[in-house]
Design an enzyme around this catalytic site. Structure first.
Site, PDB file in Angstrom:
ATOM      1  N   LYS A 159      44.950  23.491  88.690  1.00  0.00           N
ATOM      2  CA  LYS A 159      45.803  22.692  87.816  1.00  0.00           C
ATOM      3  C   LYS A 159      44.938  21.547  87.281  1.00  0.00           C
ATOM      4  O   LYS A 159      44.949  20.445  87.819  1.00  0.00           O
ATOM      5  CB  LYS A 159      47.011  22.174  88.615  1.00  0.00           C
ATOM      6  CG  LYS A 159      48.327  22.886  88.279  1.00  0.00           C
ATOM      7  CD  LYS A 159      49.467  22.381  89.127  1.00  0.00           C
ATOM      8  CE  LYS A 159      50.753  22.220  88.364  1.00  0.00           C
ATOM      9  NZ  LYS A 159      51.353  23.459  87.869  1.00  0.00           N
TER      10      LYS A 159
HETATM   11  C1  LIG Z   1      52.365  24.418  87.820  1.00  0.00           C
HETATM   12  C2  LIG Z   1      52.422  25.650  87.001  1.00  0.00           C
HETATM   13  C3  LIG Z   1      53.215  26.764  87.349  1.00  0.00           C
HETATM   14  C4  LIG Z   1      54.192  26.736  88.480  1.00  0.00           C
HETATM   15  O1  LIG Z   1      53.618  26.474  89.714  1.00  0.00           O
HETATM   16  P1  LIG Z   1      54.503  25.937  90.910  1.00  0.00           P
HETATM   17  O2  LIG Z   1      53.545  25.808  92.028  1.00  0.00           O
HETATM   18  O3  LIG Z   1      55.553  26.944  91.164  1.00  0.00           O
HETATM   19  O4  LIG Z   1      55.072  24.643  90.468  1.00  0.00           O
HETATM   20  C5  LIG Z   1      53.101  27.897  86.580  1.00  0.00           C
HETATM   21  N1  LIG Z   1      52.299  27.952  85.502  1.00  0.00           N
HETATM   22  C6  LIG Z   1      51.569  26.905  85.108  1.00  0.00           C
HETATM   23  C7  LIG Z   1      50.709  27.016  83.906  1.00  0.00           C
HETATM   24  C8  LIG Z   1      51.613  25.723  85.847  1.00  0.00           C
HETATM   25  O5  LIG Z   1      50.894  24.676  85.457  1.00  0.00           O
END
Ligand SMILES: *Cc1c(COP(=O)(O)O)cnc(C)c1O
Length: 307
Positions: A159
């Site tokens: 992320k």
């Molecule tokens: C954060 C995110 C998700 C979902 O992840 P979780 O861990 O379930 O919150 C899905 N796709 C993208 C592009 C994200 O940034």
């Protein structure tokens, strides 16, 4: 608008909300060199609160930092404690939590050199990400003209702040056209995910979700798979195409912010009956039981705290 809270945790200290500021030459501001998490705290059925899968979120933050060759400078356990301290200082029984580690000011080249890494933790109340109605009625989705990152151009498992330019482009494009969320395809044209959510489809009672190849591997996704299996559903991780999605009986997005949001329309094709289907409803109900401590089987996923 984000509701203003009392404090933000900044490099080890809780500072007043308005004083959590950075210099304009912060490396991350220019080049997107930050890693973050989105986490939710829920009020539990017994009156305590819990952070859902806190350790897993913090672990992913550290893995994102590792991908970016960034040193966070705290242990994972210290970050978990800091998150709970931030929630408590802001009297949050439930809400959204945003940790961010980012490269600070110093060198201005692309190479961050020895610039410091800063870490903040903010928290604020956040209801249903795509609107209260969305959880019941479902949302309208459009395939974006922007392709999801190729696995070898951006690291899809991390992320990383800079990665979200792709999401912002896709989201603005479809919102401008009157849709709620953008569906994104991978570089081979298969369904990947949304701007910040993973996707599931249901066909003949079988649940399918994209394999973790081109997606951000969501913790909500990873939680929902065993929960659905426990309820007796077959869940497969397999690539699928846009037209398979058009013909699905049901489809829904999952994510910390979006929780489990049903999709009622894709590219102007009605999905199933055009509202939350029976599988989505059943999973949604179970999901909210799990995150609020109403299903003891998943107690180990909850990081409890109380005031
Ligand atoms: C954060 C995110 C998700 C979902 O992840 P979780 O861990 O379930 O919150 C899905 N796709 C993208 C592009 C994200 O940034």
């Amino acid at each position: 608008m984000v509701e203003k809270m009392n404090s933000i945790w900044f490099d080890g200290k809780l500072v007043p909300w308005d004083e959590a500021n950075v210099h304009v030459l912060t490396h991350c501001l220019h080049y997107g060199t930050g890693v973050f998490e989105g986490i939710r705290a829920y009020e539990c059925v017994d009156g305590t609160s819990c952070v859902f899968r806190l350790k897993e979120h913090v672990h992913r933050l550290f893995n994102s930092a590792k991908t970016m060759l960034m040193e966070i400078g705290y242990s994972e356990a210290e970050m978990c404690e800091a998150i709970v301290a931030t929630l408590k200082d802001n009297k949050m029984k439930a809400g959204y939590i945003r940790p961010l580690s980012f490269i600070g000011a110093g060198s201005m080249g692309v190479h961050p050199n020895t610039n410091p890494v800063h870490t903040i933790i903010a928290t604020w109340p956040w209801g249903a990400y795509l609107g209260e109605d969305a959880l019941e009625k479902g949302i309208r989705v459009k395939t974006s003209s922007f392709t999801r990152h190729n696995v070898n151009s951006m690291m899809t498992k991390a992320k990383v702040s800079g990665n979200y330019v792709n999401s912002v482009l896709a989201k603005r494009e479809v919102v401008q056209d009157g849709y709620d969320e953008a569906l994104m395809l991978d570089t081979n044209g298969f369904v990947s995910e949304a701007s910040g959510e993973n996707i599931f489809i249901v066909r003949n009672g079988e649940i399918k979700t994209t394999p973790p190849t081109s997606i951000l591997q969501g913790i909500t996704r990873d939680s929902l798979i065993p929960v659905a299996r426990e309820l007796g559903f077959t869940v497969v991780e397999q690539q699928f195409t846009r037209d398979e999605l058009y013909g699905a009986d049901e489809a829904f997005f999952t994510g910390t912010a979006a929780e489990l949001t049903p999709i009622r329309e894709v590219d102007n094709r009605v999905i199933g009956e055009g509202h939350a289907g029976p599988v989505a409803k059943k999973l949604q109900k179970e999901f909210f039981k799990v995150v609020t401590g109403a299903n003891p089987k998943y107690e180990s996923w909850l990081y409890r705290y109380s005031f």
